[in-house]
Design an enzyme around this catalytic site. Structure first.
Site, PDB file in Angstrom:
ATOM      1  N   PHE A 152     100.540  65.548  98.710  1.00 40.06           N
ATOM      2  CA  PHE A 152     100.242  65.103  97.346  1.00 40.06           C
ATOM      3  C   PHE A 152      98.921  64.358  97.209  1.00 40.06           C
ATOM      4  CE2 PHE A 152     102.058  61.057  98.855  1.00 40.06           C
ATOM      5  CZ  PHE A 152     101.182  60.157  98.274  1.00 40.06           C
ATOM      6  N   SER A 229     103.390  64.822 106.099  1.00 40.64           N
ATOM      7  CA  SER A 229     103.941  63.782 106.972  1.00 40.64           C
ATOM      8  C   SER A 229     104.301  64.363 108.350  1.00 40.64           C
ATOM      9  CB  SER A 229     105.183  63.176 106.321  1.00 40.64           C
ATOM     10  OG  SER A 229     106.138  64.197 106.112  1.00 40.64           O
ATOM     11  N   CYS A 284      95.238  59.642 104.724  1.00 43.36           N
ATOM     12  CA  CYS A 284      95.635  59.715 106.127  1.00 43.36           C
ATOM     13  C   CYS A 284      94.594  59.056 107.020  1.00 43.36           C
ATOM     14  CB  CYS A 284      95.850  61.156 106.539  1.00 43.36           C
ATOM     15  SG  CYS A 284      94.337  62.088 106.506  1.00 43.36           S
TER      16      CYS A 284
END
Ligand code: NAD
Length: 492
Positions: A152, A229, A284
């Site tokens: 996302f 993830s 990230c």
């Protein structure tokens, strides 16, 4: 108010209404308003997209690379013309500031530009006379139908780490955006449609687990790029590999920065704050842990607390706002619970960003910048990816202890060092176990001509996205050895 639309898929060059039984709400995280509904497409719809992509492949792979990239040149111009609109769509569905959304789209476009060089990058190699009269050449050929499954937090940029390279190399493609932020790809596919790409070459299927599993299991899918993830990355990597697919799966992170006492503290704290709180910590490559060494502790801590407290938080569309909301109410609750966990584990909550009141945006999903001090290195808060604007401070006395702390982590996406010492910088660059390293700078997504690295539990696979790695990933090599009769004077 505009009517709420149910988003279509784009399959075989046509927009089609999904027959999905279930739809999810797409919410603007700054306002809590419903902005669209996204279908959770069925396996049958995914299979249809793969089927048309497989049919399109037979022609697309024969289209010369120089011709294939002409569509990318067109796309680049269309992305530039629609730059503002795309950036504001990202902000509306994802929450980040307009400046951050523009940065994201810029990087997406850079990937299109680099992929336009595929006719050069895809060249093979050859050697004449490997033995007398025998030549050997290596050529690169596309794989077939490939797919990307997206997270996302960068709805515009992340698909572009892969898509332009896949197409330019001669593959056909399926994009599965995050079901939380499907609007940006809708707009981008409206532009893709305008490029005149042959039907079936690139397809958009909205959905979640059922759609992903259909991609993982379909025999005609040759390669899958995943970003998301770590638990899902591991799942995709293992199920995809069991089905014989080529995979590159980028996972989560828990990124540390080290601050030595000789660092320029004004610059360091500004950069550290941008790294930890940019995109509300939902990157990230965001800094999540700051390890101060020796005397760096006090000055760094005080300055960071001041910056965190002053950061202007609100709707990313407001130009003075420096940090937007987090993606969802669930994410907000998860982050707040992790902050409490840190306190329960003995950390000092230096700056508490929970439950802020943002005037005019009472229904938004906001967490202000938060700093936890003296975090226990073996506690949950030190190990868990928070993916929110939370920085955990730890302290050690030597650079060796700091590097050992960095390398003790499960993840290896990014690590930074702030110092004025070239020797310390070299030692860190050499020893740190992370795929993206920053020295006196926060790490942004690498330029498009570098592969986006990632080590340990931040990456599963061999070849990364972007640049030369993308060309390797989206092609297979074929080695040809040839010998021809040497009777040149022969007549027929
Ligand atoms: P996520 O793993 O929840 O979802 C990513 C994608 O996987 C989505 O398209 C989703 O539909 C799909 N998915 C989710 N659960 C699934 C399941 N059980 N089976 C099959 N498919 C499933 O990730 P997210 O919350 O969208 O994104 C945030 C995460 O992405 C963070 O962990 C972040 O670190 C990571 N991320 C990593 C990088 C990188 O380059 N390493 C870049 C951006 C984001």
């Amino acid at each position: 108010m505009e009517p709420i639309i149910t988003l279509p898929n784009y399959i075989n060059g046509q927009w089609s209404t999904s027959t999905a039984a279930q739809h999810l709400a797409v919410i603007n995280p700054a306002t809590g308003e419903l902005i669209a509904k996204v279908p959770l497409s069925s396996a049958a719809e995914v299979n249809e997209a793969i089927q048309v992509a497989a049919e399109a492949f037979t022609t697309w792979r024969r289209t010369p690379a120089t011709e294939r990239v002409q569509y990318l040149f067109k796309l680049k111009n269309l992305l530039e013309e629609n730059f503002q609109d795309l950036a504001s769509t990202i902000t509306q569905e994802c929450g980040k500031t307009l400046a951050e959304s523009k940065g994201e789209m810029r990087r997406a476009i850079e990937n299109v530009e680099i992929a336009c060089g595929i006719p050069m990058m895809m060249q093979g190699t050859n050697l004449e006379d490997i033995a007398r009269g025998i030549d050997e050449i290596m050529i690169r050929q596309p794989l077939g139908v490939c797919a990307v499954i997206c997270p996302f937090n960068f709805p515009g940029m992340i698909p572009f780490w892969f898509l332009p390279y896949a197409l330019a190399c001669g593959n056909t493609y399926i994009v599965k955006p995050s079901e939380k932020v499907p609007l940006t790809m809708q707009k981008i596919f409206q532009l893709i449609e305008k490029t005149g790409l042959p039907k079936g070459v690139v397809n958009l299927v909205n959905g979640a687990k059922e759609a992903v599993d259909a991609i993982l299991d379909h025999p005609q899918i040759r390669a899958i790029s995943f970003v998301g993830s770590t638990p899902v990355a591991k799942y995709i990597y293992s199920r995809g590999a069991a089905n014989g697919k080529r995979l590159q799966c980028q996972g989560g992170a828990k990124n540390p920065i080290i601050v030595l006492p000789d660092a320029d503290m004004t610059m360091t704290t500004r950069i550290a704050a941008d790294s930890a709180f940019g995109c509300a910590g939902q990157r990230c490559l965001a800094a999540s842990i700051a390890v101060t060494v020796g005397e760096a502790r006090n000055t760094f801590t005080e300055a960071m607390a001041e910056i965190a407290t002053k950061r202007i938080v609100g709707n990313g569309l407001d130009l003075n706002v420096e940090m937007g909301p987090v993606i969802s109410t669930e994410s907000q609750a998860r982050i707040e619970n992790l902050i409490q966990k840190g306190v329960d584990e003995g950390a000092n909550l230096l700056v508490d960003g929970r439950k802020p009141q943002i005037s005019g945006y009472e229904n938004g999903y906001f967490v202000r910048p938060t700093i936890l001090q003296d975090v226990n290195p073996s506690g949950k808060i030190a190990k868990t990816e928070i993916f929110g604007p939370v920085l955990s401070l730890m302290h050690v006395n030597t650079i060796d202890e700091a590097i050992a702390l960095v390398n003790s982590g499960q993840y290896g996406n990014m690590a930074c060092l702030f110092t004025n010492s070239g020797a310390a910088a070299r030692k860190f660059r050499y020893e740190a176990e992370a795929g993206n390293i920053g020295i006196n700078i926060g790490v942004a997504a690498p330029m498009a001509f570098f592969p986006f690295s990632g080590w340990k539990d931040s990456f599963f696979g061999d070849l990364h996205g972007q640049g030369n790695h993308a060309v390797e990933f989206f092609t297979q090599t074929k080695v040809v050895v040839e010998r021809w009769p040497s009777d040149w004077s022969r007549t027929f």
